[in-house]
Design an enzyme around this catalytic site. Structure first.
Site, mmCIF file in Angstrom:
data_model
loop_
_atom_site.group_PDB
_atom_site.id
_atom_site.type_symbol
_atom_site.label_atom_id
_atom_site.label_comp_id
_atom_site.label_asym_id
_atom_site.label_seq_id
_atom_site.Cartn_x
_atom_site.Cartn_y
_atom_site.Cartn_z
ATOM 1 N N GLY A 111 0.835 -1.196 0.000
ATOM 2 C CA GLY A 111 0.000 0.000 0.000
ATOM 3 C C GLY A 111 0.867 1.242 0.000
ATOM 4 N N MET A 146 4.987 2.794 1.964
ATOM 5 C CA MET A 146 6.168 2.457 2.761
ATOM 6 C C MET A 146 6.677 3.695 3.480
ATOM 7 S SD MET A 146 8.324 0.119 3.674
ATOM 8 C CE MET A 146 9.619 0.497 4.847
ATOM 9 N N GLU A 147 7.025 3.505 4.764
ATOM 10 C CA GLU A 147 7.276 4.643 5.652
ATOM 11 C C GLU A 147 8.717 5.152 5.621
ATOM 12 O OE1 GLU A 147 6.557 1.491 6.658
ATOM 13 O OE2 GLU A 147 7.767 0.916 8.396
ATOM 14 N N ASN A 148 9.399 5.128 4.472
ATOM 15 C CA ASN A 148 10.775 5.642 4.445
ATOM 16 C C ASN A 148 10.805 7.031 5.083
ATOM 17 O OD1 ASN A 148 11.517 3.445 2.485
ATOM 18 N ND2 ASN A 148 10.093 4.627 1.221
ATOM 19 N N GLU A 151 1.391 5.495 7.657
ATOM 20 C CA GLU A 151 2.802 5.767 7.377
ATOM 21 C C GLU A 151 3.316 6.892 8.272
ATOM 22 O OE1 GLU A 151 3.996 3.430 5.648
ATOM 23 O OE2 GLU A 151 1.993 2.763 5.053
ATOM 24 N N HIS A 203 4.249 5.605 11.597
ATOM 25 C CA HIS A 203 5.537 4.896 11.576
ATOM 26 C C HIS A 203 6.716 5.833 11.810
ATOM 27 C CE1 HIS A 203 4.617 0.797 10.705
ATOM 28 N NE2 HIS A 203 4.116 0.988 9.509
ATOM 29 N N GLU A 241 3.591 -2.429 13.140
ATOM 30 C CA GLU A 241 2.417 -2.452 12.264
ATOM 31 C C GLU A 241 1.115 -2.267 13.037
ATOM 32 O OE1 GLU A 241 2.856 -1.878 9.407
ATOM 33 O OE2 GLU A 241 4.943 -2.454 9.174
HETATM 34 ZN ZN LIG Z 1 3.126 -0.332 8.149
#
Ligand SMILES: [Zn+2]
Length: 598
Positions: free
Chosen positions: A7, A9-11, A42, A45, A64
Site C-alpha cells: 500500500g 512504505m514509511e521511508n 505511514e 511509523h 504495524e
Molecule cells: Zn506499516
C-alpha cells in the site's frame, strides 16, 4: 509509485504510496477513508518504526499494529475528522481479516518466532497488522486511554533513536496505568487463536432476569496449529438494546472485566431482559461473539434498525463468521443480508457485504442451490441499483455488485447496454473504471472478444488500462484464453507485477470450474519451480492466486496432501499452500451445512 507492491512504505522523509491511490474515476467514500488511513499509518511509523525501531523481527507487530491502531484512532477522535465512524470500518475490515487469519492452520502468536528472512516476508500478515491492532485496542481499554498515551509518550522519550523490545513498552504502560501486564501479555501476545464469548441469561418466573453470565471458550485451534488453547482476560462492554418505534436503541451499557470460564455480569435483579444483548459492544476486545437465541431472533428481523453503525457492523460480522463456520447456512445468510442491507447507510459495510455475499455464493453455497441463490442476488442488486439515490456512493457500489452478479441474458444485455450508452441509470456516470468493470464481466461471460478489449484499451492507454485489459483477456471463458494466461504467468517470467496480478485475478472465475479443472494438476507440477526461481513477491502472487481455490472437492484436498508429503517445499511456500487448502476444506464444510438446510 507505479506498480508498488504494497500500500505504502514509511521511508523517513520519503513516504512512497502506490499509484492506485491516485483516483481517476469516481470511487466511494470508503476508498477515501482507506487512503486517509494509509497516509496516517505511514505517518504513525515516523514514531513507531523510524524514531524507535524494534530490535528484531519478532516485534514487527509493534510497528504495524501500532501504526494501524493509531491511524484509525486518529480518524475516530481527531476534531473535524471526516470519518468519525472509523471503528465501524475497523470492525468490518481489519477484524474480519484478523479472525480469518487466526483460524488458519498457520496461525501463530502475535509475538512471532522469526527464524530467517523467509519467515519475515510471510509474516506481514493478518496477525501482525489486524490482530495486533485489535489487541492493542483491547490493551487501551484494559489500561485506559489516558494511561496508554502517557505511557507511549514516556516510551518515546526514553528510547528515541534507539531499539526496543516489547517489554520496554509494557514497562512504560505498567508505570502509568498501575496494571500488571505480564499475565496479560503472556495470554494475549504469546498464544494463538480466538476465544468465543456467549451470553447465558436465565429468566425468573415473572420474565425478569434471574442471572446473567458470560461464558468464555478457549480457541478451537485448527489442526496443525501450535500452542495451548487459553482463556484470556477481556475488558468488554455489553450493550443492551430495545426496540423503540421500530429502531434498536441502546438503553444500557455495562463495562466489565471478563476472565476465566464464567463471569457474572452485574445486572440489576428484577429487571426486564433487553430485546438484544450484544457482547463486546463498542468492539473493545478481540473475540468471536455469539448472540443468545432471543437476541438472534430480534437481530435477524431488525439488523438494519440499529441506530448506530458499530453494533450493526458487529452483528454483520457475527453472521458472516457463523456462515464461514457452517453454523449459518449460506441461504440463510443471503436472506439476512437481503433483509437488512437496504437500510445499511455505511458504504464501507455495504461494500464488504457485497464481497462476502459473492464469496459465500461461489464457495459456501450447496451446488444444487447455488444457481437459485445467485439469481436472487443478481435480482436484488439490480433492484437496489435502481432504487439508490442518483449519483450516490450506494448507487456506484450497487452498479459494481450488479455487474459482478449479472448472469442471465437480460442482465448481461443491460450490462452491455450500459457500456454502449443505450441504457442509462439516472445519475450513474459510466466513467473509465466502471467501463472496465462492465467490459470485464462481458469478457468473463463470453460476450466481449479480443476486438472489444483492444478497442477499450485504445480509449484508455494507461498502465491501469493495460492491467484491466490483461485481466479481461484472462477472464474469457475459452480454453485458449486460459492457456494463454497460464503461459504468460507461469511459463514465461516477463510480466510486470501489477499486470501479473491482473492476469491471475481474471483467470480465476467462479463460474468457469470446468475450464479451470485441468489447472489443479498443472499448479502442483509448477509451483515449486516458480517459488525457487522468482522473487518472493512474484512467486507468492502465483502460489496464492493460482491455487485451485474454486475447485472445491475432496480430490483437491487429496492432491494438495500428496504434494505436501512429497514436494519438500520451503517453510514459507508450505505455509501458503496449507492456508489455501484450509479455504477449500472450510468451503466443503460450509457447503454441507447449506445442503443440509435445503
Ligand atoms: Zn506499516
Amino acid at each position: 509509485m507505479p506498480e508498488f507492491n504494497a500500500g505504502a512504505m514509511e521511508n523517513a522523509g520519503a513516504v512512497t504510496i502506490r499509484d492506485q491511490y491516485v483516483f481517476r474515476s469516481k470511487v466511494t467514500d470508503a476508498a477515501y477513508e482507506t487512503r486517509a488511513e494509509t497516509i496516517l499509518h505511514e505517518l504513525a511509523h515516523m514514531w513507531f518504526g523510524d524514531l524507535v525501531t524494534m530490535e528484531w523481527w519478532n516485534d514487527l507487530w509493534l510497528n504495524e499494529s501500532f501504526a494501524t491502531y493509531t491511524s484509525i484512532a486518529c480518524q475516530a477522535y481527531a476534531p473535524g475528522s471526516k470519518w468519525p465512524h472509523s471503528w465501524t470500518t475497523f470492525a468490518n475490515s481489519m477484524k474480519t481479516w484478523a479472525y480469518r487469519q487466526d483460524q488458519l492452520p498457520s496461525t501463530h502468536p502475535i509475538m512471532a518466532d522469526i527464524r530467517d528472512l523467509d519467515d519475515v516476508l510471510v509474516n506481514f500478515d493478518g496477525i501482525t497488522y489486524a490482530k495486533g491492532a485489535s489487541v492493542l485496542k483491547q490493551l487501551v481499554a484494559y489500561v485506559g486511554m489516558d494511561a496508554f498515551f502517557q505511557g507511549v509518550q514516556e516510551y518515546f522519550k526514553a528510547h528515541a533513536f534507539g531499539n526496543t523490545r516489547l517489554s520496554d513498552l509494557l514497562g512504560a504502560l505498567e508505570k502509568t496505568s498501575g496494571r500488571d501486564l505480564k499475565t496479560w501479555s503472556k495470554k494475549w501476545l504469546e498464544t494463538a487463536g480466538i476465544n468465543i464469548l456467549r451470553p447465558e441469561i436465565t429468566l425468573a418466573a415473572d420474565g425478569t432476569v434471574a442471572s446473567f453470565h458470560v461464558r468464555q471458550e478457549a480457541p478451537a485451534l485448527p489442526s496443525g496449529a501450535t500452542g495451548e488453547p487459553v482463556l484470556r482476560p477481556h475488558r468488554i462492554a455489553i450493550g443492551c438494546y430495545d426496540l423503540q418505534d421500530g429502531k434498536l436503541v441502546r438503553t444500557d451499557r455495562i463495562e466489565l472485566d471478563v476472565d476465566g470460564e464464567l463471569t457474572a455480569v452485574p445486572f440489576p435483579a428484577g429487571t426486564r431482559r433487553p430485546d438484544v444483548v450484544l457482547l463486546n459492544d463498542d468492539d473493545l476486545s478481540y473475540a468471536k461473539v455469539r448472540l443468545d437465541e432471543e437476541s438472534l431472533k430480534v437481530v435477524t428481523a431488525h439488523l438494519g434498525d440499529f441506530t448506530e453503525s458499530l453494533p450493526r457492523a458487529l452483528c454483520w460480522a457475527s453472521a458472516w463468521d457463523m456462515t464461514r463456520d457452517g453454523e449459518l447456512p449460506t441461504r440463510d445468510y443471503l436472506a439476512l443480508v437481503l433483509s437488512g442491507i437496504g437500510k445499511e447507510s455505511d458504504i464501507g459495510v455495504v461494500q464488504s457485504l457485497h464481497r462476502q455475499v459473492k464469496l459465500a455464493l461461489s464457495m459456501y453455497a450447496a451446488p444444487a442451490w447455488r444457481e437459485t441463490g445467485m439469481a436472487r442476488w443478481a435480482d436484488a442488486a439490480l433492484e437496489q441499483l435502481r432504487a439508490a439515490a442518483p449519483g450516490s456512493d450506494h448507487q456506484l457500489a450497487w452498479a459494481r455488485a450488479f455487474t459482478a452478479a449479472a448472469r442471465s441474458g437480460a442482465h448481461l444485455d443491460l450490462v452491455q447496454g450500459l457500456l454502449d450508452g443505450r441504457e442509462t441509470v439516472q445519475g450513474l456516470v459510466i466513467d473509465t473504471d466502471l467501463r472496465w468493470s462492465l467490459l470485464g464481466r462481458l469478457a468473463a461471460t463470453g460476450r466481449a472478444d479480443e476486438q472489444a478489449i483492444a478497442a477499450e484499451l485504445e480509449r484508455d492507454r494507461t498502465s491501469a488500462g493495460e492491467q484491466h485489459a490483461a485481466s479481461a483477456r484472462a477472464a474469457r471463458p475459452t480454453a485458449e484464453a486460459k492457456a494463454a494466461a497460464w503461459a504468460a504467468v507461469v511459463e514465461a517470467d516477463t510480466l510486470p507485477n501489477a499486470v501479473q496480478e491482473a492476469v491471475i485475478g481474471g483467470f480465476q472465475q467462479y463460474d468457469q470450474e470446468e475450464l479451470l479443472a485441468p489447472y489443479t494438476a498443472k499448479y502442483f507440477a509448477a509451483v515449486k519451480g516458480v517459488w525457487d526461481t522468482r522473487s518472493h513477491e512474484m512467486a507468492s502472487q502465483i502460489a496464492i492466486g493460482l491455487f485451485p481455490t474454486l475447485h472445491i472437492s475432496p480430490e483437491t484436498l487429496e492432491t494438495t496432501d500428496a504434494w505436501l508429503a512429497s514436494a519438500e517445499p520451503s517453510a514459507a511456500l508450505r505455509r501458503l499452500v496449507v492456508e489455501s487448502r484450509a479455504g477449500v476444506e472450510r468451503a466443503l464444510k460450509a457447503r454441507a451445512a447449506d445442503a443440509a438446510a435445503g
